[in-house]
Design a protein around this motif. Structure first.
Motif, mmCIF file in Angstrom:
data_model
loop_
_atom_site.group_PDB
_atom_site.id
_atom_site.type_symbol
_atom_site.label_atom_id
_atom_site.label_comp_id
_atom_site.label_asym_id
_atom_site.label_seq_id
_atom_site.Cartn_x
_atom_site.Cartn_y
_atom_site.Cartn_z
ATOM 1 N N LEU A 175 8.891 -5.244 0.091
ATOM 2 C CA LEU A 175 8.416 -4.572 0.398
ATOM 3 C C LEU A 175 8.368 -3.220 -1.175
ATOM 4 O O LEU A 175 7.034 -2.710 -1.692
ATOM 5 C CB LEU A 175 8.688 -3.709 1.630
ATOM 6 C CG LEU A 175 7.474 -2.921 2.311
ATOM 7 C CD1 LEU A 175 6.361 -3.059 2.198
ATOM 8 C CD2 LEU A 175 8.143 -2.483 3.670
ATOM 9 N N ASP A 176 9.407 -2.863 -1.472
ATOM 10 C CA ASP A 176 9.468 -1.319 -1.872
ATOM 11 C C ASP A 176 8.851 -2.218 -3.596
ATOM 12 O O ASP A 176 7.923 -1.326 -4.240
ATOM 13 C CB ASP A 176 10.682 -1.000 -2.665
ATOM 14 C CG ASP A 176 10.267 0.208 -3.620
ATOM 15 O OD1 ASP A 176 10.250 0.657 -2.886
ATOM 16 O OD2 ASP A 176 11.791 -0.155 -4.801
ATOM 17 N N ASP A 177 8.705 -3.144 -3.993
ATOM 18 C CA ASP A 177 8.182 -4.211 -5.387
ATOM 19 C C ASP A 177 6.600 -3.938 -4.718
ATOM 20 O O ASP A 177 5.842 -4.216 -6.087
ATOM 21 C CB ASP A 177 8.701 -5.139 -5.110
ATOM 22 C CG ASP A 177 8.497 -5.840 -6.548
ATOM 23 O OD1 ASP A 177 7.780 -5.505 -7.673
ATOM 24 O OD2 ASP A 177 7.226 -7.367 -6.251
ATOM 25 N N PHE A 178 6.334 -4.479 -3.971
ATOM 26 C CA PHE A 178 4.731 -4.370 -3.408
ATOM 27 C C PHE A 178 4.163 -2.786 -3.459
ATOM 28 O O PHE A 178 2.992 -2.606 -4.169
ATOM 29 C CB PHE A 178 4.176 -5.221 -2.232
ATOM 30 C CG PHE A 178 2.788 -5.052 -2.351
ATOM 31 C CD1 PHE A 178 2.440 -5.372 -2.818
ATOM 32 C CD2 PHE A 178 2.034 -4.257 -0.587
ATOM 33 C CE1 PHE A 178 0.899 -6.246 -2.374
ATOM 34 C CE2 PHE A 178 1.117 -4.368 -0.531
ATOM 35 C CZ PHE A 178 0.163 -5.750 -1.374
ATOM 36 N N ILE A 179 4.753 -2.009 -2.988
ATOM 37 C CA ILE A 179 4.829 -0.418 -3.016
ATOM 38 C C ILE A 179 5.015 -0.251 -4.232
ATOM 39 O O ILE A 179 3.255 0.740 -4.825
ATOM 40 C CB ILE A 179 5.403 0.824 -2.151
ATOM 41 C CG1 ILE A 179 5.100 -0.068 -0.864
ATOM 42 C CG2 ILE A 179 5.210 1.713 -2.342
ATOM 43 C CD1 ILE A 179 6.046 0.400 0.168
ATOM 44 N N GLN A 180 5.308 -0.144 -5.777
ATOM 45 C CA GLN A 180 5.400 -0.379 -6.635
ATOM 46 C C GLN A 180 4.384 -0.634 -6.939
ATOM 47 O O GLN A 180 3.903 0.010 -7.717
ATOM 48 C CB GLN A 180 6.931 -0.293 -7.254
ATOM 49 C CG GLN A 180 8.403 0.577 -6.750
ATOM 50 C CD GLN A 180 8.487 0.091 -6.983
ATOM 51 O OE1 GLN A 180 9.330 1.193 -8.940
ATOM 52 N NE2 GLN A 180 10.188 -0.746 -7.048
ATOM 53 N N LYS A 181 3.895 -1.797 -6.508
ATOM 54 C CA LYS A 181 2.750 -2.439 -8.045
ATOM 55 C C LYS A 181 1.350 -2.191 -7.762
ATOM 56 O O LYS A 181 0.622 -1.632 -8.231
ATOM 57 C CB LYS A 181 2.497 -3.527 -7.227
ATOM 58 C CG LYS A 181 4.095 -4.660 -7.999
ATOM 59 C CD LYS A 181 3.701 -4.302 -9.322
ATOM 60 C CE LYS A 181 5.372 -6.065 -10.081
ATOM 61 N NZ LYS A 181 6.066 -5.267 -9.843
ATOM 62 N N ILE A 182 1.273 -1.320 -5.601
ATOM 63 C CA ILE A 182 -0.189 -0.723 -5.966
ATOM 64 C C ILE A 182 0.197 0.678 -6.485
ATOM 65 O O ILE A 182 -0.518 1.178 -7.677
ATOM 66 C CB ILE A 182 0.242 -0.498 -4.512
ATOM 67 C CG1 ILE A 182 -0.120 -1.779 -3.527
ATOM 68 C CG2 ILE A 182 -1.025 0.785 -3.897
ATOM 69 C CD1 ILE A 182 -0.149 -0.820 -2.073
ATOM 70 N N ILE A 183 1.327 1.901 -6.556
ATOM 71 C CA ILE A 183 1.015 3.094 -7.634
ATOM 72 C C ILE A 183 1.204 2.772 -8.977
ATOM 73 O O ILE A 183 0.204 3.341 -9.202
ATOM 74 C CB ILE A 183 2.429 3.359 -7.319
ATOM 75 C CG1 ILE A 183 3.334 4.051 -5.855
ATOM 76 C CG2 ILE A 183 2.913 4.634 -7.690
ATOM 77 C CD1 ILE A 183 4.466 4.016 -5.203
ATOM 78 N N GLU A 184 1.456 1.604 -9.405
ATOM 79 C CA GLU A 184 1.298 1.338 -10.808
ATOM 80 C C GLU A 184 -0.286 1.556 -10.756
ATOM 81 O O GLU A 184 -0.714 1.500 -11.714
ATOM 82 C CB GLU A 184 1.624 -0.096 -11.262
ATOM 83 C CG GLU A 184 3.173 -0.124 -11.442
ATOM 84 C CD GLU A 184 3.814 -1.288 -11.871
ATOM 85 O OE1 GLU A 184 3.489 -1.926 -11.551
ATOM 86 O OE2 GLU A 184 5.147 -0.785 -12.609
#
Length: 365
Positions: A192-201
């Motif tokens: 989930l954290d990886d997905f959130i970081q992708k959204i931020i990117e």
């Protein structure tokens, strides 16, 4: 000035034509007149009109020349050309370049001109409504993006707290977990954290201005490898950097590109591979940098190669966790900095990406 009436500016150096136009159409429309292109420009600074009608043959400036001069500063009013001559080439050129909507021959037919004016006004209204809808959609999209960005940041805090608690429980051995539930929770949180970081990117790439600065690719690659090596300590990283000249580029976007591609190279390794490898090479030239990222992982099916840069596309030939937006972000980031990307892959053998990024050093003043 009545807002519900069609406002027309008619420019003609012949006074009797202006008077005839007023007499014929003043009951139907709000009419303004000018005897020259210059006078017309002055009026347009004070009055917002829907339609501009200009005679082609005028002293100093022709109708086509006048429309060409105002098309950038006043793109909204619909332009109609009046001509008593067969200036076919000028008219065709003006229509092709979008300077005029239509032309009417003089002497005009009142019914034809009336119909042309009303059709032109419908186009004006339609364009205005479309522009308002676009502005409304852009505002909504902006608000949605801001909400997603803010929410993503807020979500990371409790996720990091959960990971912290998991690590504490392991350190003091306070939790007995024979079934491995804690590891399962950790895996889900990291995903989930990886997905959130992708959204931020994605948000930052779409919003941040492009900024160029000097980049040392050796340091940049080492930072990326340091970040991803712990995910699979068996992987052998090979790097070759040929940087004999300075390179200037957007550090944030180049880092995003490298991080996503290296992350995939690490993630999509073959479980049975005895010598997992990721090869990274960079060659910097005065006008560009060429980056190659090659792995001996599971590869990509040939029928999927045309789709891998689409948002949320995920290949069904593996069961690895992924957000489906990493390569989409790579493509978008490259688009922002004028770069290109090519991919070659053989299923079961590995994948190679070649990225070309312009060197902005030669434009540095």
């Amino acid at each position: 000035m009545k807002e519900n009436r069609i406002r027309i500016l008619y420019i003609d150096d012949e006074i009797h034509n202006l008077n005839a136009f007023k007499a014929s159409f003043r009951r139907s429309y709000e009419i303004y007149t000018a005897t020259s292109a210059q006078e017309g420009k002055t009026l347009l600074k004070e009055i917002m009109v829907h339609i501009i009608i200009a005679d082609q043959k005028m002293p100093v400036s022709t109708g086509v020349e006048f429309f060409n001069e105002i098309k950038d500063t006043l793109p909204d009013p619909i332009r109609i050309l009046l001509t008593g001559y067969t200036d076919v080439e000028d008219i065709i050129d003006a229509i092709n370049k979008g300077h005029i909507y239509s032309y009417i021959k003089k002497p005009w037919d009142e019914h034809e001109l009336h119909k042309t004016i009303n059709n032109a006004y419908e186009i004006y209204r339609t364009r205005k409504q479309l522009r308002e809808k676009i502005e409304e959609l852009e505002k909504t999209n902006d608000e949605l993006n801001r909400f997603i960005y803010s929410t993503s940041h807020d979500l990371r805090s409790p996720l990091m707290s959960v990971l912290g608690i998991i690590n504490l429980s392991r350190l003091d051995n306070s939790v007995v977990d024979p079934n491995g539930y804690i590891n399962m929770v950790e895996t889900c949180v990291l995903k989930l954290d990886d997905f959130i970081q992708k959204i931020i990117e994605y948000y930052r790439n779409s919003r941040l201005e492009v900024e160029y600065e000097k980049i040392d690719f050796r340091n940049l690659l080492n930072d990326c490898i340091t970040a991803f090596k712990p995910q699979n300590t068996d992987i052998r990283f090979e790097t070759q950097v040929d940087q004999a000249v300075d390179f200037r580029g957007d550090t944030f976007r180049i880092s995003v590109i490298l991080n996503n591609l290296i992350s995939n190279a690490v993630k999509y390794q073959k479980p049975e591979e005895t010598d997992p490898m990721v090869n990274l090479s960079v060659k910097v030239e005065p006008h560009k940098a060429t980056i190659n990222i090659r792995d001996n992982g599971i590869g990509i099916l040939s029928e999927h190669l045309n789709n891998i840069f689409k948002m949320f596309f995920r290949s069904k030939n593996n069961n690895k966790p992924g957000s489906g937006i990493g390569l989409y972000i790579v493509k978008e980031a490259l688009s922002k900095i004028g770069g290109t990307i090519n991919v070659e892959s053989k299923y079961g053998e590995g994948t190679q990406f070649e990225i070309t990024i312009p060197n902005r050093n030669e434009f540095d003043t």
